[in-house]
Design an enzyme around this catalytic site. Sequence first.
Site, mmCIF file in Angstrom:
data_model
loop_
_atom_site.group_PDB
_atom_site.id
_atom_site.type_symbol
_atom_site.label_atom_id
_atom_site.label_comp_id
_atom_site.label_asym_id
_atom_site.label_seq_id
_atom_site.Cartn_x
_atom_site.Cartn_y
_atom_site.Cartn_z
ATOM 1 N N HIS A 40 0.829 -1.205 0.000
ATOM 2 C CA HIS A 40 0.000 0.000 0.000
ATOM 3 C C HIS A 40 0.867 1.261 0.000
ATOM 4 O O HIS A 40 0.590 2.227 -0.708
ATOM 5 C CB HIS A 40 -0.900 0.043 1.246
ATOM 6 C CG HIS A 40 -1.843 -1.110 1.367
ATOM 7 N ND1 HIS A 40 -1.714 -2.053 2.352
ATOM 8 C CD2 HIS A 40 -2.931 -1.461 0.641
ATOM 9 C CE1 HIS A 40 -2.687 -2.943 2.242
ATOM 10 N NE2 HIS A 40 -3.436 -2.608 1.209
ATOM 11 N N GLY A 151 -2.699 -2.226 -6.719
ATOM 12 C CA GLY A 151 -1.654 -3.232 -6.878
ATOM 13 C C GLY A 151 -2.068 -4.326 -7.839
ATOM 14 O O GLY A 151 -3.236 -4.713 -7.903
ATOM 15 N N SER A 192 -2.644 -8.068 3.558
ATOM 16 C CA SER A 192 -3.100 -7.877 4.936
ATOM 17 C C SER A 192 -3.464 -9.209 5.572
ATOM 18 O O SER A 192 -3.330 -9.391 6.794
ATOM 19 C CB SER A 192 -4.296 -6.926 4.963
ATOM 20 O OG SER A 192 -3.936 -5.659 4.456
#
Length: 286
Positions: A40, A151, A192
């Site tokens: 990120h 991404g 994540s």
Amino acid sequence: MASPILVQTRDELLEALRALHAKGERLALVPTMGFLHEGHLSLIREGKKRADKVAVTIFVNPTQFGPNEDLDRYPRDLAGDLAKCGEAGAWLVYAPQSPREVYPEGFQTWVQVTELEMGLCGGKRPGHFKGVATVVAKLLGLFRPQLALFGQKDYQQLAVIRRMARDLDLGAWTEIVGMPTVRETDGLAMSSRNAYLSPEERQRALSLKAGLDAAAARYEAGERQAAALLAAARAEVERGADRIDYVELVDADSLRPVERVDGPVCLLVAAFVGKTRLIDNRVLGS
């Protein structure tokens, strides 16, 4: 680095954006679900290179989760995310105080990219990309950025967003920018959800990249038959994954399965390691 402005309501956001647009400043948008990692942050830093200001959204979007998925346990760390955004140079963070800020009572308009959301993750997670396309369309409409960065690890998502922006003419003011997958030092794609993995599972998760590497090596050696490339990838993924959702070789643009590599293609894998679903991909061909 200065802390970013935190806004949590639509009205606060619009006030900040009106002031920005009045100055004629160029804006980059980085939509996220929070629990930020280096992937990120690389998007924020790239946005800083291309625009005057970078805005980040942190919103665990409930409409892209299925009924048995990890919405409630998805990792959250707003304080930590704000600090990271500040260090990376973000100007503003929009973290809606509740889903009602994004989906007010009576909400009934949805965006679907009918062909590209079929198969792959769309086939395994019905309704997922309807939620993704809808929330991104809303964010592009609210922010009106000159560019939005995503991404390439979420390859199908990026393809869906690009098509949605093109079809709805959102691309008339916003360039959709895809950035390379950022990896850990051992090659695991940053996500994540990696936080869910135990140390033993974390090691086994490397089988996804090993599968991509094996297929890429066969491709570089001259193999062009999809079946052989897929077999090489699957054999490696099976060494570490508890369950494979899919290993697919598709046209890089249409996402339709191919039997032979005659142009740019994408090899995609989704698999469970323990209870954690992970994805990764590799583009083959120029």
